[in-house]
Design a protein around this motif. Structure first.
Motif, PDB file in Angstrom:
ATOM      1  N   PHE A 248       0.830  -1.206   0.000  1.00 22.56           N
ATOM      2  CA  PHE A 248       0.000   0.000   0.000  1.00 22.56           C
ATOM      3  C   PHE A 248       0.864   1.255   0.000  1.00 22.56           C
ATOM      4  O   PHE A 248       0.514   2.266  -0.609  1.00 22.56           O
ATOM      5  N   LEU A 249       2.012   1.184   0.687  1.00 23.96           N
ATOM      6  CA  LEU A 249       2.927   2.326   0.747  1.00 23.96           C
ATOM      7  C   LEU A 249       3.832   2.425  -0.475  1.00 23.96           C
ATOM      8  O   LEU A 249       4.643   3.353  -0.572  1.00 23.96           O
ATOM      9  N   SER A 265      -3.913   0.265  -2.851  1.00 20.93           N
ATOM     10  CA  SER A 265      -3.338   1.610  -2.904  1.00 20.93           C
ATOM     11  C   SER A 265      -3.747   2.332  -4.186  1.00 20.93           C
ATOM     12  O   SER A 265      -4.096   3.531  -4.160  1.00 20.93           O
ATOM     13  N   ARG A 268      -7.481   3.673  -4.107  1.00 26.02           N
ATOM     14  CA  ARG A 268      -7.948   4.700  -3.168  1.00 26.02           C
ATOM     15  C   ARG A 268      -8.246   6.024  -3.864  1.00 26.02           C
ATOM     16  O   ARG A 268      -9.045   6.824  -3.367  1.00 26.02           O
ATOM     17  N   THR A 278     -11.178  -0.851  -3.953  1.00 30.03           N
ATOM     18  CA  THR A 278     -10.677  -0.926  -2.580  1.00 30.03           C
ATOM     19  C   THR A 278     -11.444  -1.933  -1.743  1.00 30.03           C
ATOM     20  O   THR A 278     -10.871  -2.561  -0.848  1.00 30.03           O
TER      21      THR A 278
END
Length: 308
Positions: A248-249, A265, A268, A278
């Protein structure tokens, strides 16, 4: 005649194979114990639910090429951000890629990360904890202070640090999550070894002149398997969650590799217009983590003689 018959009986008994040797008895006890644990696990409805959930994910992941309806990386800008339909069961993403196919292949990646990173933590943490608990003294103090330093970092933060050093990618995520789980296994095994080394069988093995490594790996650790197995089940769930967080990062799998955290990710930005991008990966992560946790709860009860 009676002497001949008794001699014949003695000969027959001598010819029969010896089945009551200590090795045979030990193997039989282990088999019976395994059957008892497995029977108790199957009687636990919560554990069975976890087994079903993980079984479904495992089958879908292994046979992803056969279940996938489209290529997971093929783009079609004319079909971007479509909702679920008969052609695209889970809809499409921002590049028109089939979300169902990407979720199938992403499940394979998440499962691999969970299992392999847990194995890395086991291979490093278990020997460290065993040596620390068995020898004690200054060696134990040095090892435990190093473990304290690692525990001072939250697991996901430690994984982020390792990935930052090694670089992004699925393989580095496995290594990072595995290293982050080492302190858990080291502490767990150390405590189990401290309790086990005071038992009489360990004293007898040392008195018989067995080497330390043989005592540790042949006599102590086999009697510490129950907590290690339970912790490993929970750790797989934690590793999958951490891997999704790294993805996600943007520190995990890179585009166009389908990975659940990365899919979440990317979706979003379209949460209002295409919430399925999502919602679906979020539910998948939730179910897989829940499944392993349910199995862990069931194994904890099944491996504890007090609850049987």
């Amino acid at each position: 005649m009676s002497e001949i018959q008794s001699g014949s009986e003695v000969t027959d008994r001598a010819a029969q194979p010896v089945s009551n040797s200590p090795e045979a008895d030990s193997s039989k006890r282990q088999t019976n114990e395994f059957h008892e644990v497995f029977r108790h696990l199957l009687r636990n409805r919560i554990a069975v639910a976890g087994l079903i959930i993980i079984g479904v994910f495992l089958v879908l992941s292994i046979f992803a090429p056969y279940f996938a309806t489209h290529s997971p990386t093929a783009t079609s800008l004319g079909n971007r951000l479509q909702g679920p339909s008969s052609e695209h069961w889970f809809g499409t993403d921002e590049l028109g890629r089939d979300l169902f196919s990407r979720m199938l292949y992403g499940g394979r990646i998440s499962m691999n990360i969970g299992v392999i990173s847990t194995l890395i933590g086991l291979l490093i943490g278990v020997p460290i904890g065993a040596v620390s608990g068995y020898y004690g003294g200054k060696l134990d103090m040095i090892i435990q202070r190093f473990i304290d330093m690692l525990i001072a970092f939250p697991g996901i933060l430690l994984a982020i640090v390792v990935v930052t050093v090694l670089g992004v990618g699925v393989q580095n995520v496995m290594i990072a999550v595995g290293i982050a789980s080492v302190p858990l296994y080291a502490r767990l095994v150390r405590g189990s070894v401290l309790a086990a080394k005071e038992q009489s069988y360990v004293t007898a093995a040392a008195a018989a002149g067995l080497r330390d490594w043989r005592i540790i790996f042949r006599h102590i650790l086999p009697n510490c398997l129950a907590p290690i197995i339970v912790q490993s089940t929970f750790q797989i769930a934690t590793a999958i969650l951490w891997a999704a967080g790294l993805g996600f990062l943007g520190l995990g799998a890179q585009a166009p590799t389908p990975e659940w955290g990365a899919i979440l990710s990317n979706g979003r930005a379209y949460i209002r217009s295409a919430h399925h991008l999502t919602t679906i990966p979020g539910i998948a992560i939730l179910l897989m983590v829940l499944g392993f946790n349910l199995i862990g709860d069931g194994l904890r009860d099944a491996l504890d003689p007090k609850t049987r």
